[in-house]
Design a protein around this motif. Structure first.
Motif, PDB file in Angstrom:
ATOM      1  N   TYR A  18      19.896   9.165 -31.578  1.00  0.00           N
ATOM      2  CA  TYR A  18      21.110   9.810 -30.891  1.00  0.00           C
ATOM      3  C   TYR A  18      20.994   9.824 -29.894  1.00  0.00           C
ATOM      4  CZ  TYR A  18      25.958  11.353 -29.656  1.00  0.00           C
ATOM      5  OH  TYR A  18      27.286  11.553 -28.663  1.00  0.00           O
ATOM      6  N   ASN A  19      20.404  10.245 -29.315  1.00  0.00           N
ATOM      7  CA  ASN A  19      20.088  10.266 -27.703  1.00  0.00           C
ATOM      8  C   ASN A  19      18.925   9.811 -26.751  1.00  0.00           C
ATOM      9  OD1 ASN A  19      20.719  13.266 -28.283  1.00  0.00           O
ATOM     10  ND2 ASN A  19      18.631  14.395 -28.410  1.00  0.00           N
ATOM     11  N   LYS A  20      18.881   9.070 -27.600  1.00  0.00           N
ATOM     12  CA  LYS A  20      17.939   7.520 -27.657  1.00  0.00           C
ATOM     13  C   LYS A  20      19.033   6.253 -27.134  1.00  0.00           C
ATOM     14  CE  LYS A  20      13.570   7.499 -29.843  1.00  0.00           C
ATOM     15  NZ  LYS A  20      13.563   6.609 -31.346  1.00  0.00           N
ATOM     16  N   LYS A  21      18.781   5.547 -25.851  1.00  0.00           N
ATOM     17  CA  LYS A  21      19.493   5.448 -24.781  1.00  0.00           C
ATOM     18  C   LYS A  21      19.914   3.402 -26.339  1.00  0.00           C
ATOM     19  CE  LYS A  21      19.367   6.784 -20.551  1.00  0.00           C
ATOM     20  NZ  LYS A  21      18.381   6.182 -19.147  1.00  0.00           N
ATOM     21  N   GLY A  22      20.962   2.903 -25.769  1.00  0.00           N
ATOM     22  CA  GLY A  22      21.259   1.800 -26.409  1.00  0.00           C
ATOM     23  C   GLY A  22      21.825   1.458 -28.066  1.00  0.00           C
TER      24      GLY A  22
END
Length: 459
Positions: A18-22
Motif C-alpha cells: 500500500y505504501n508504494k506509489k502507483g
C-alpha cells in the motif's frame, strides 16, 4: 470492529504494498472461514483509506453488475448514488480508474470465483484494465477467493490471463496453535491445545468460543446442544460445498473417521465403485490428506470435522433429544486425549519448524515427515511408526515422539521409542520428546541428549 488477533505478517505485507506509489495488486486465497475478509477489513481500517469492498455471490451477471455499481457509487461518490447507472463492468472499471487517478483507492473483490463464473470474460477484462488503464492510476486492487483450486489455476496459473499481474499473492492459512491460544487467554495449556484441536485454527470457529465459559461449557454449547454452532447441517454444508453428490462425500469422511484409511477400505465401506474423484476434491478442499508412505493411506486433516464425525455424529439422536450434555460427559470427554494424539503431533511439528536454528531444537531440519514402514530386524519384519522424523535434505536427523495423556512420559514410553529409532539406519539421530504431563525422573535421567518438551513449555 471487535478485537483482532494475529495475522501480523499478512498485514505487514499488505501495508508495504500500500505504501508504494502507483497501481498495486494483491491476491489472497484460502479456505472458507479462514479470516480473509476480516484481514482485509482490518487493513482498510488501519489506513482509513477510500475503499470499495464488493462481495460476489452466486448471482446472475445483471445482478452482480447492479450490486457492484451500487457499492462503487456508495463508497466513492455517494452524491451520485441513484442518479447514474452502469450498463457494463467496463463502465464501472472506467469510473474507478478516474477516481483513482490522483488518490489512493483500495478496490476489493471478495469471493472472486463467483464473479468469474457468472461472467466468464472477467479474467480477460481485468487483464485489459490492469495493463492499459489501472496501471496509470493509484489503485490498490485486491482479489480474494475461497475456492483455492480456481484461484491457483484460473487466476494465478501460468496460462491464466491474470498471471504475473499481482505484486503479492499468498495463501491465508489457519492460525497455528500459539495464535489460536490468544483467542482463549484464560485457559491453561491443555485447554488451549484442545481448542486448537476442536477448531483447527480456523478464525470463524475460534470466534464462537466464549471466553467467559469453561472449556467443557463451550464444547457442550458448540457441539452438543440442539442449537449448536457446529450442527449437522453446517458440517455437511462445509464438507459438500459446491460439490455434487453430497452423500458420497459424507460417506467417505465417515469411513475415514471410523478408521478405514486405505483406499480399498474406504471404497468398500462406502459401497462406491470409484472414490478417486471425491477424494481428490476433499484433498483440494484441505479436508482430507493422502499420506505418502510405502502403503499410502488417508487421514482427515480438518481436525474439527474429524472430531465431529468421530464423536458428535454418533450421538445425534441424544443431542436432538436434549441429552447432549450427558452424552458428552459420558461418552466423549474421556476420549479427548485420544482425539488430541494427531493434533499434538501437528503442534509439535509447528514447534520444531518455528524454533529451527535455536537452542530448543537439537539439530537443523528442513522438513518433518511422519514415518511408517516395515523394517527387517534380523529374521523378523517389524512395523515401525515414528510420530515425527526430521529431515535435513534427504537425511534423517531428528526423531520425535508425542504423548498427550494424563500420565507422564515414562520408562516404557522411552524404551519403545528407542527400539523404534534403532530400526532406522540413521547415525547420529537426535531425539525430541513432547508430553502433555511432563516426564518421569527416569526419563529425565536416561534420555541423555534428548530435548524434552512439556506442553506448557510450547507456549
Amino acid at each position: 470492529m471487535g478485537s483482532f488477533i494475529g495475522r501480523e505478517n499478512e498485514l505487514d505485507a499488505l501495508q508495504k504494498l500500500y505504501n508504494k506509489k502507483g497501481f498495486q495488486m494483491a491476491v489472497l486465497f484460502g479456505r472458507r472461514r479462514i479470516g480473509k475478509t476480516t484481514l482485509v477489513n482490518r487493513f482498510i481500517q488501519n489506513n482509513k483509506c477510500k475503499s470499495v469492498s464488493f462481495i460476489s455471490t452466486e448471482m446472475t451477471e445483471p445482478e452482480l453488475l447492479f450490486r457492484m455499481g451500487n457499492d462503487v457509487l456508495e463508497s466513492l461518490a455517494p452524491n451520485l448514488s441513484g442518479k447514474i447507472n452502469f450498463d457494463s463492468f467496463d463502465s464501472i472499471f472506467d469510473f474507478i480508474a478516474d477516481e483513482a487517478a490522483n488518490q489512493r483507492i483500495v478496490f476489493v473483490i471478495d469471493e472472486y470465483p463467483y464473479l468469474a463464473k457468472s461472467c466468464p470474460y472477467m479474467n480477460s477484462l481485468l487483464q485489459k484494465y490492469i495493463d492499459h488503464k489501472w496501471k496509470k492510476t493509484n489503485l490498490y486492487f485486491i482479489l480474494l477467493g475461497s475456492l483455492v483450486s480456481f484461484m491457483t489455476d484460473d487466476v494465478l496459473g501460468s496460462s491464466a490471463p491474470l498471471h504475473g499481474r499481482a505484486n503479492i499473492e499468498f495463501k491465508i492459512k489457519p492460525f497455528d496453535y500459539k495464535d489460536t491460544a490468544r483467542f482463549v487467554p484464560n485457559y491453561n495449556a491443555e485447554e488451549k491445545a484442545i481448542v486448537y484441536g476442536l477448531t483447527g485454527g480456523i478464525a470463524k470457529y475460534l470466534e464462537q468460543f466464549d471466553r467467559g465459559l469453561s472449556l467443557d461449557q463451550n464444547i457442550e454449547a458448540l457441539f452438543f446442544s440442539r442449537n449448536a454452532f457446529f450442527s449437522e447441517e453446517q458440517i455437511k454444508t462445509l464438507v459438500t460445498s459446491e460439490k455434487s453428490n453430497p452423500v458420497a462425500y459424507n460417506s467417505i469422511i465417515d469411513a475415514i473417521a471410523k478408521g478405514k484409511t486405505k483406499y480399498n477400505e474406504i471404497q468398500s465401506a462406502t459401497g462406491m465403485s470409484d472414490i478417486s474423484f471425491c477424494l481428490k476434491n476433499l484433498i483440494s478442499a484441505e479436508i482430507v490428506e493422502r499420506r505418502e508412505t510405502p502403503k499410502p493411506y488417508y487421514v482427515i486433516v480438518d481436525s474439527m470435522i474429524n472430531f465431529y464425525f468421530r464423536y458428535v455424529a454418533p450421538g445425534a439422536s441424544l443431542i436432538n433429544s436434549g441429552k447432549g450434555k450427558i452424552y458428552y460427559k459420558q461418552k466423549v470427554k474421556q476420549n479427548l486425549h485420544e482425539f488430541m494424539g494427531s493434533v499434538f503431533e501437528k503442534m509439535a511439528k509447528e514447534y520444531i519448524l518455528a524454533n529451527v536454528g535455536s537452542k530448543k531444537i537439537p539439530c537443523f531440519v528442513t522438513d518433518i515427515v511422519e514415518y511408517q514402514n516395515s523394517v527387517k530386524v534380523g529374521k523378523e519384519v517389524k512395523s515401525v511408526e515414528i510420530d515425527l522424523l526430521g529431515m535435513d535434505g534427504k537425511k534423517y536427523v531428528l526423531a520425535g515422539e508425542c504423548k498427550f495423556k494424563s500420565e507422564k512420559f515414562g520408562k516404557e514410553d522411552l524404551e519403545i521409542f528407542q527400539e523404534k529409532t534403532n530400526c532406522l539406519s540413521a547415525p547420529n539421530l537426535k531425539a525430541i520428546l513432547f508430553s502433555l504431563s511432563g516426564f518421569t525422573d527416569y526419563v529425565v535421567k536416561n534420555a541423555k541428549g534428548f530435548a524434552l518438551v512439556p506442553l506448557a513449555k510450547m507456549y
